[in-house]
Design a protein around this motif. Structure first.
Motif, PDB file in Angstrom:
ATOM      1  N   LEU A   4     -10.858   7.784   6.210  1.00 41.38           N
ATOM      2  CA  LEU A   4      -9.601   7.106   5.921  1.00 41.38           C
ATOM      3  C   LEU A   4      -8.928   6.862   7.259  1.00 41.38           C
ATOM      4  CD1 LEU A   4      -8.239   9.268   2.940  1.00 41.38           C
ATOM      5  CD2 LEU A   4      -9.660   7.212   2.830  1.00 41.38           C
ATOM      6  N   VAL A   5      -8.622   5.610   7.545  1.00 35.86           N
ATOM      7  CA  VAL A   5      -8.060   5.268   8.843  1.00 35.86           C
ATOM      8  C   VAL A   5      -6.708   4.606   8.648  1.00 35.86           C
ATOM      9  CG1 VAL A   5      -8.383   3.998  10.979  1.00 35.86           C
ATOM     10  CG2 VAL A   5     -10.367   5.014   9.820  1.00 35.86           C
ATOM     11  N   GLU A   6      -5.668   5.284   9.129  1.00 37.64           N
ATOM     12  CA  GLU A   6      -4.305   4.756   9.028  1.00 37.64           C
ATOM     13  C   GLU A   6      -3.977   3.868  10.224  1.00 37.64           C
ATOM     14  OE1 GLU A   6      -3.843   9.204   7.625  1.00 37.64           O
ATOM     15  OE2 GLU A   6      -4.789   8.142   9.304  1.00 37.64           O
ATOM     16  N   SER A   7      -3.080   2.935   9.996  1.00 36.35           N
ATOM     17  CA  SER A   7      -2.562   2.107  11.080  1.00 36.35           C
ATOM     18  C   SER A   7      -1.151   1.666  10.713  1.00 36.35           C
ATOM     19  CB  SER A   7      -3.466   0.893  11.314  1.00 36.35           C
ATOM     20  OG  SER A   7      -3.539   0.092  10.153  1.00 36.35           O
ATOM     21  N   GLY A   8      -0.416   1.210  11.719  1.00 33.36           N
ATOM     22  CA  GLY A   8       0.901   0.653  11.474  1.00 33.36           C
ATOM     23  C   GLY A   8       2.073   1.525  11.872  1.00 33.36           C
ATOM     24  N   GLY A   9       1.805   2.744  12.313  1.00 31.66           N
ATOM     25  CA  GLY A   9       2.897   3.599  12.744  1.00 31.66           C
ATOM     26  C   GLY A   9       3.478   3.144  14.070  1.00 31.66           C
ATOM     27  N   GLY A  10       4.563   3.788  14.468  1.00 30.39           N
ATOM     28  CA  GLY A  10       5.164   3.445  15.742  1.00 30.39           C
ATOM     29  C   GLY A  10       6.607   3.882  15.824  1.00 30.39           C
ATOM     30  N   LEU A  11       7.312   3.324  16.786  1.00 30.74           N
ATOM     31  CA  LEU A  11       8.720   3.623  17.025  1.00 30.74           C
ATOM     32  C   LEU A  11       9.570   2.492  16.471  1.00 30.74           C
ATOM     33  CD1 LEU A  11      10.961   5.290  18.449  1.00 30.74           C
ATOM     34  CD2 LEU A  11      10.476   3.943  20.512  1.00 30.74           C
ATOM     35  N   VAL A  12      10.592   2.856  15.717  1.00 29.51           N
ATOM     36  CA  VAL A  12      11.459   1.850  15.104  1.00 29.51           C
ATOM     37  C   VAL A  12      12.885   2.375  15.104  1.00 29.51           C
ATOM     38  CG1 VAL A  12      11.069   2.727  12.762  1.00 29.51           C
ATOM     39  CG2 VAL A  12      11.729   0.327  13.104  1.00 29.51           C
ATOM     40  N   GLN A  13      13.841   1.483  15.187  1.00 32.35           N
ATOM     41  CA  GLN A  13      15.239   1.890  15.119  1.00 32.35           C
ATOM     42  C   GLN A  13      15.653   2.160  13.681  1.00 32.35           C
ATOM     43  OE1 GLN A  13      17.481  -1.211  17.136  1.00 32.35           O
ATOM     44  NE2 GLN A  13      17.496  -0.007  19.020  1.00 32.35           N
ATOM     45  N   ALA A  14      16.638   2.993  13.527  1.00 32.75           N
ATOM     46  CA  ALA A  14      17.175   3.274  12.201  1.00 32.75           C
ATOM     47  C   ALA A  14      17.598   1.974  11.533  1.00 32.75           C
ATOM     48  CB  ALA A  14      18.356   4.231  12.310  1.00 32.75           C
ATOM     49  N   GLY A  15      17.249   1.867  10.248  1.00 28.04           N
ATOM     50  CA  GLY A  15      17.526   0.650   9.508  1.00 28.04           C
ATOM     51  C   GLY A  15      16.380  -0.340   9.509  1.00 28.04           C
ATOM     52  N   GLY A  16      15.389  -0.098  10.345  1.00 28.53           N
ATOM     53  CA  GLY A  16      14.256  -0.997  10.455  1.00 28.53           C
ATOM     54  C   GLY A  16      13.176  -0.732   9.420  1.00 28.53           C
ATOM     55  N   SER A  17      12.069  -1.459   9.573  1.00 27.26           N
ATOM     56  CA  SER A  17      10.963  -1.384   8.621  1.00 27.26           C
ATOM     57  C   SER A  17       9.633  -1.231   9.346  1.00 27.26           C
ATOM     58  CB  SER A  17      10.911  -2.660   7.764  1.00 27.26           C
ATOM     59  OG  SER A  17      12.081  -2.834   7.009  1.00 27.26           O
ATOM     60  N   LEU A  18       8.698  -0.612   8.645  1.00 23.50           N
ATOM     61  CA  LEU A  18       7.312  -0.524   9.088  1.00 23.50           C
ATOM     62  C   LEU A  18       6.417  -0.635   7.875  1.00 23.50           C
ATOM     63  CD1 LEU A  18       7.217   2.457  11.652  1.00 23.50           C
ATOM     64  CD2 LEU A  18       6.845   0.041  12.171  1.00 23.50           C
ATOM     65  N   ARG A  19       5.199  -1.101   8.106  1.00 23.72           N
ATOM     66  CA  ARG A  19       4.204  -1.146   7.042  1.00 23.72           C
ATOM     67  C   ARG A  19       2.959  -0.401   7.497  1.00 23.72           C
ATOM     68  NH1 ARG A  19       0.251  -5.714   4.693  1.00 23.72           N
ATOM     69  NH2 ARG A  19       0.332  -5.193   2.476  1.00 23.72           N
ATOM     70  N   LEU A  20       2.618   0.641   6.760  1.00 23.08           N
ATOM     71  CA  LEU A  20       1.420   1.411   7.049  1.00 23.08           C
ATOM     72  C   LEU A  20       0.265   0.920   6.190  1.00 23.08           C
ATOM     73  CD1 LEU A  20       2.843   5.056   7.172  1.00 23.08           C
ATOM     74  CD2 LEU A  20       2.770   3.335   8.984  1.00 23.08           C
ATOM     75  N   SER A  21      -0.917   0.979   6.758  1.00 24.87           N
ATOM     76  CA  SER A  21      -2.137   0.656   6.024  1.00 24.87           C
ATOM     77  C   SER A  21      -3.117   1.805   6.162  1.00 24.87           C
ATOM     78  CB  SER A  21      -2.781  -0.621   6.565  1.00 24.87           C
ATOM     79  OG  SER A  21      -1.933  -1.729   6.447  1.00 24.87           O
ATOM     80  N   CYS A  22      -3.942   1.970   5.152  1.00 25.91           N
ATOM     81  CA  CYS A  22      -4.989   2.996   5.184  1.00 25.91           C
ATOM     82  C   CYS A  22      -6.250   2.385   4.597  1.00 25.91           C
ATOM     83  CB  CYS A  22      -4.571   4.221   4.396  1.00 25.91           C
ATOM     84  SG  CYS A  22      -5.905   5.427   4.148  1.00 25.91           S
ATOM     85  N   ALA A  23      -7.244   2.206   5.439  1.00 25.73           N
ATOM     86  CA  ALA A  23      -8.512   1.633   5.008  1.00 25.73           C
ATOM     87  C   ALA A  23      -9.548   2.736   4.840  1.00 25.73           C
ATOM     88  CB  ALA A  23      -8.994   0.611   6.022  1.00 25.73           C
ATOM     89  N   ALA A  24     -10.156   2.777   3.675  1.00 24.18           N
ATOM     90  CA  ALA A  24     -11.186   3.775   3.384  1.00 24.18           C
ATOM     91  C   ALA A  24     -12.576   3.176   3.559  1.00 24.18           C
ATOM     92  CB  ALA A  24     -11.032   4.292   1.960  1.00 24.18           C
ATOM     93  N   SER A  25     -13.486   3.993   4.008  1.00 22.40           N
ATOM     94  CA  SER A  25     -14.883   3.581   4.140  1.00 22.40           C
ATOM     95  C   SER A  25     -15.785   4.744   3.774  1.00 22.40           C
ATOM     96  CB  SER A  25     -15.177   3.105   5.565  1.00 22.40           C
ATOM     97  OG  SER A  25     -14.966   4.146   6.493  1.00 22.40           O
ATOM     98  N   GLY A  26     -17.027   4.458   3.485  1.00 19.68           N
ATOM     99  CA  GLY A  26     -17.992   5.498   3.144  1.00 19.68           C
ATOM    100  C   GLY A  26     -18.159   5.716   1.645  1.00 19.68           C
ATOM    101  N   ARG A  27     -17.170   5.357   0.868  1.00 16.31           N
ATOM    102  CA  ARG A  27     -17.245   5.354  -0.588  1.00 16.31           C
ATOM    103  C   ARG A  27     -16.072   4.551  -1.123  1.00 16.31           C
ATOM    104  NH1 ARG A  27     -15.302  10.406  -4.017  1.00 16.31           N
ATOM    105  NH2 ARG A  27     -14.632   8.666  -5.306  1.00 16.31           N
ATOM    106  N   THR A  28     -16.174   4.166  -2.374  1.00 18.46           N
ATOM    107  CA  THR A  28     -15.080   3.446  -2.992  1.00 18.46           C
ATOM    108  C   THR A  28     -14.118   4.413  -3.664  1.00 18.46           C
ATOM    109  OG1 THR A  28     -14.460   1.763  -4.596  1.00 18.46           O
ATOM    110  CG2 THR A  28     -16.395   3.114  -5.112  1.00 18.46           C
ATOM    111  N   PHE A  29     -12.826   4.079  -3.633  1.00 18.06           N
ATOM    112  CA  PHE A  29     -11.813   4.871  -4.321  1.00 18.06           C
ATOM    113  C   PHE A  29     -11.134   4.054  -5.418  1.00 18.06           C
ATOM    114  CE2 PHE A  29     -11.995   8.727  -2.022  1.00 18.06           C
ATOM    115  CZ  PHE A  29     -12.336   8.417  -0.723  1.00 18.06           C
ATOM    116  N   SER A  30     -11.838   3.078  -5.948  1.00 18.05           N
ATOM    117  CA  SER A  30     -11.241   2.182  -6.933  1.00 18.05           C
ATOM    118  C   SER A  30     -10.930   2.882  -8.257  1.00 18.05           C
ATOM    119  CB  SER A  30     -12.152   0.986  -7.176  1.00 18.05           C
ATOM    120  OG  SER A  30     -13.410   1.410  -7.673  1.00 18.05           O
TER     121      SER A  30
END
Length: 125
Positions: A4-30
């Motif tokens: 499971l590989v996360e991405s999208g984190g970082g530094l943001v000011q209060a009131g702001g937005s971020l979008r995280l993603s998590c891509a899975a590989s090696g098997r399906t989690f459907s």
């Protein structure tokens, strides 16, 4: 090998937005629930949000209700976390998690079998 590989984190000011993603590989989690947890320094790993295999059931942690939205794309084996109106208390390491048992939906970290390496989210006040 399941990853499971996360991405999208970082530094943001209060009131702001971020979008995280998590891509899975090696098997399906459907057919499995997937979720996001976060851990601040010196604190336990707490539920942010979890989503059932088909998106029909979603549970949010109390502190993020109305601000965060979890979603998933089973065709891409990916789960997302849209975070709006971020505040200082949202700072921490965000972990993606997947349940190895089909059709479950757990709210505690012990329920999940697979974990990403985590992505840091820092909200400046």
């Amino acid at each position: 090998q399941v990853q499971l590989v996360e991405s999208g984190g970082g530094l943001v000011q209060a009131g702001g937005s971020l979008r995280l993603s998590c891509a899975a590989s090696g098997r399906t989690f459907s057919r499995n629930s997937m979720g996001w947890f976060r851990q601040a320094p010196g604190k336990e790993r707490d539920l942010v949000a979890t989503i059932s295999w088909n998106g029909g059931r979603i549970i949010y942690g109390d502190s993020v209700k109305g601000r965060f939205t979890i979603s998933r794309d089973n065709a891409k084996n990916t789960v997302y976390l849209q975070m709006n109106s971020l505040n200082f208390e949202d700072t921490g390491v965000y972990y993606c998690a997947a349940d190895g048992t089909p059709y479950g939906l757990g709210t505690t970290a012990t329920h999940y079998n697979y974990w990403g390496q985590g992505t840091q989210v820092t909200v400046s006040s």
